[in-house]
Design a protein around this motif. Sequence first.
Motif, PDB file in Angstrom:
ATOM      1  N   LYS A 169      -3.126   3.001   0.847  1.00 20.77           N
ATOM      2  CA  LYS A 169      -2.408   1.927   1.530  1.00 20.77           C
ATOM      3  C   LYS A 169      -2.879   0.567   1.015  1.00 20.77           C
ATOM      4  N   PHE A 170      -4.196   0.396   0.881  1.00 21.48           N
ATOM      5  CA  PHE A 170      -4.730  -0.875   0.387  1.00 21.48           C
ATOM      6  C   PHE A 170      -4.203  -1.168  -1.012  1.00 21.48           C
ATOM      7  N   ASP A 171      -4.226  -0.165  -1.877  1.00 20.41           N
ATOM      8  CA  ASP A 171      -3.815  -0.361  -3.264  1.00 20.41           C
ATOM      9  C   ASP A 171      -2.345  -0.766  -3.350  1.00 20.41           C
ATOM     10  N   SER A 172      -1.502  -0.120  -2.567  1.00 18.33           N
ATOM     11  CA  SER A 172      -0.068  -0.432  -2.622  1.00 18.33           C
ATOM     12  C   SER A 172       0.222  -1.811  -2.029  1.00 18.33           C
ATOM     13  N   LEU A 173      -0.458  -2.167  -0.948  1.00 18.65           N
ATOM     14  CA  LEU A 173      -0.211  -3.471  -0.318  1.00 18.65           C
ATOM     15  C   LEU A 173      -0.757  -4.620  -1.157  1.00 18.65           C
ATOM     16  N   SER A 174      -1.922  -4.416  -1.778  1.00 20.29           N
ATOM     17  CA  SER A 174      -2.527  -5.492  -2.564  1.00 20.29           C
ATOM     18  C   SER A 174      -1.760  -5.769  -3.846  1.00 20.29           C
ATOM     19  N   SER A 175      -0.879  -4.848  -4.249  1.00 19.44           N
ATOM     20  CA  SER A 175      -0.083  -5.062  -5.460  1.00 19.44           C
ATOM     21  C   SER A 175       1.224  -5.801  -5.181  1.00 19.44           C
ATOM     22  N   LEU A 176       1.505  -6.040  -3.901  1.00 23.03           N
ATOM     23  CA  LEU A 176       2.711  -6.781  -3.547  1.00 23.03           C
ATOM     24  C   LEU A 176       2.524  -8.263  -3.872  1.00 23.03           C
ATOM     25  N   PRO A 177       3.620  -9.021  -4.000  1.00 17.96           N
ATOM     26  CA  PRO A 177       3.489 -10.465  -4.262  1.00 17.96           C
ATOM     27  C   PRO A 177       2.691 -11.166  -3.164  1.00 17.96           C
ATOM     28  N   ALA A 178       1.925 -12.174  -3.546  1.00 13.52           N
ATOM     29  CA  ALA A 178       1.053 -12.882  -2.607  1.00 13.52           C
ATOM     30  C   ALA A 178       1.833 -13.501  -1.453  1.00 13.52           C
ATOM     31  N   GLU A 179       3.058 -13.923  -1.725  1.00 13.14           N
ATOM     32  CA  GLU A 179       3.836 -14.595  -0.678  1.00 13.14           C
ATOM     33  C   GLU A 179       4.360 -13.615   0.377  1.00 13.14           C
ATOM     34  N   ASP A 180       4.142 -12.317   0.178  1.00 11.97           N
ATOM     35  CA  ASP A 180       4.632 -11.311   1.116  1.00 11.97           C
ATOM     36  C   ASP A 180       3.592 -11.023   2.203  1.00 11.97           C
ATOM     37  N   SER A 181       2.834 -12.014   2.606  1.00 11.74           N
ATOM     38  CA  SER A 181       1.730 -11.802   3.538  1.00 11.74           C
ATOM     39  C   SER A 181       2.082 -12.151   4.982  1.00 11.74           C
ATOM     40  N   ASN A 182       3.329 -12.525   5.236  1.00 14.14           N
ATOM     41  CA  ASN A 182       3.704 -12.908   6.594  1.00 14.14           C
ATOM     42  C   ASN A 182       4.165 -11.709   7.420  1.00 14.14           C
ATOM     43  N   ILE A 183       4.141 -10.515   6.826  1.00 11.48           N
ATOM     44  CA  ILE A 183       4.529  -9.293   7.532  1.00 11.48           C
ATOM     45  C   ILE A 183       3.348  -8.343   7.535  1.00 11.48           C
ATOM     46  N   LEU A 184       3.061  -7.731   8.700  1.00  8.46           N
ATOM     47  CA  LEU A 184       2.017  -6.710   8.770  1.00  8.46           C
ATOM     48  C   LEU A 184       2.661  -5.341   8.577  1.00  8.46           C
ATOM     49  N   TYR A 185       2.266  -4.640   7.515  1.00  8.43           N
ATOM     50  CA  TYR A 185       2.802  -3.311   7.234  1.00  8.43           C
ATOM     51  C   TYR A 185       1.906  -2.272   7.903  1.00  8.43           C
ATOM     52  N   SER A 186       2.043  -2.144   9.211  1.00  4.49           N
ATOM     53  CA  SER A 186       1.212  -1.222   9.974  1.00  4.49           C
ATOM     54  C   SER A 186       2.003   0.017  10.366  1.00  4.49           C
ATOM     55  N   GLU A 187       1.318   1.165  10.403  1.00  5.80           N
ATOM     56  CA  GLU A 187       1.940   2.396  10.877  1.00  5.80           C
ATOM     57  C   GLU A 187       2.065   2.395  12.396  1.00  5.80           C
ATOM     58  N   LEU A 188       1.323   1.521  13.055  1.00  7.82           N
ATOM     59  CA  LEU A 188       1.331   1.477  14.507  1.00  7.82           C
ATOM     60  C   LEU A 188       2.564   0.737  15.013  1.00  7.82           C
ATOM     61  N   ASP A 189       2.898   0.991  16.255  1.00  9.24           N
ATOM     62  CA  ASP A 189       4.003   0.300  16.900  1.00  9.24           C
ATOM     63  C   ASP A 189       3.791  -1.207  16.828  1.00  9.24           C
ATOM     64  N   GLU A 190       4.869  -1.949  16.641  1.00  5.67           N
ATOM     65  CA  GLU A 190       4.774  -3.402  16.457  1.00  5.67           C
ATOM     66  C   GLU A 190       4.099  -4.089  17.645  1.00  5.67           C
ATOM     67  N   VAL A 191       4.414  -3.642  18.857  1.00  4.97           N
ATOM     68  CA  VAL A 191       3.800  -4.232  20.055  1.00  4.97           C
ATOM     69  C   VAL A 191       2.304  -3.959  20.073  1.00  4.97           C
ATOM     70  N   LEU A 192       1.910  -2.727  19.723  1.00  7.87           N
ATOM     71  CA  LEU A 192       0.493  -2.369  19.683  1.00  7.87           C
ATOM     72  C   LEU A 192      -0.229  -3.144  18.591  1.00  7.87           C
ATOM     73  N   THR A 193       0.391  -3.275  17.434  1.00  7.60           N
ATOM     74  CA  THR A 193      -0.210  -4.032  16.333  1.00  7.60           C
ATOM     75  C   THR A 193      -0.483  -5.470  16.763  1.00  7.60           C
ATOM     76  N   SER A 194       0.504  -6.089  17.403  1.00 10.58           N
ATOM     77  CA  SER A 194       0.355  -7.466  17.863  1.00 10.58           C
ATOM     78  C   SER A 194      -0.748  -7.572  18.914  1.00 10.58           C
ATOM     79  N   TYR A 195      -0.819  -6.577  19.792  1.00  9.81           N
ATOM     80  CA  TYR A 195      -1.823  -6.581  20.860  1.00  9.81           C
ATOM     81  C   TYR A 195      -3.237  -6.496  20.287  1.00  9.81           C
ATOM     82  N   LEU A 196      -3.475  -5.579  19.373  1.00 12.24           N
ATOM     83  CA  LEU A 196      -4.806  -5.423  18.776  1.00 12.24           C
ATOM     84  C   LEU A 196      -5.157  -6.612  17.897  1.00 12.24           C
TER      85      LEU A 196
END
Length: 301
Positions: A169-196
Amino acid sequence: MTGRHSWMTRCRRHAELVSASILFLLLAGCKSAPAGRPVDALELIDAESSFYIAVPRAADNVLIERIITGFYKDASESDAKMIADRVNKVYCGLNRSRHGTEVQASVEGNIPKKYLPKVLNAKNGWVVTDYTPEAGTKSYKVYSGPVEMTFPSDTIACAGRNLEGMLNKFDSLSSLPAEDSNILYSELDEVLTSYLKGAETEIRFYANKPQSFLTILTGAQLDLKLIDVKGNFTTDPKHPNQYFLDLDFRFKNGTFLKAGKTLLTLAFGLTNSQEEIIGDSELIINDIRIDKQQLYKLLSL
């Protein structure tokens, strides 16, 4: 002499030009490989755990130290404190069974990678291997000892279950363009991700299978028909060895809530002022005093 001087001058200028060209190429080469997308530590936690917790250093530095010594039992108290001071936040996913607690951890902080070979080496009982994700070209060091650990960047450390999945997961995400950092690519539910992610001065947690969690906290076997429970721990300023605990229970229906409320009131020794019912299936309980050792026990520390 004039011709020789002119020739030497031309040679010197040529050498300077070559040197400048090489320097320019080196600098251009550095700039031509833009920094990849920064990876958030929470993105590396998978959805295969039944209990999730976010522990910011600002909320409980001692707990951070306990988590470190839980993973690395040979660490001295001073080493654990030194490492904890470099940690900003720890995210953990846990699964409990009769065989023990299985943990997956992703740590956000300032990782002194140059010191790793001095500590995590064969002399100290660690086996060091290289892992390259199938879809990547970069190799990552994996340290296997009492637990598996890896340090994919200067700001992230990973330990425990499914380490290869975390590196993939780290390797694939770190290869994305730097400007693509405003989205969290989490496997967890969006509400749970925001809460944690929002845990800053309090410890936040979520359990989708909360029975064992409640048993550890109350010491009682509570037969509650729950969907999930979430909440937070904050240190009691008057009693540093205790937390204030807030809990938010979601029951399967209102009937189960009424029965569960009675059991929880007895288990926690609550007063009516600490309880709030929302709708017909949600119960919130605030300001429960609980010994910190109960949370340490939950995390098997």
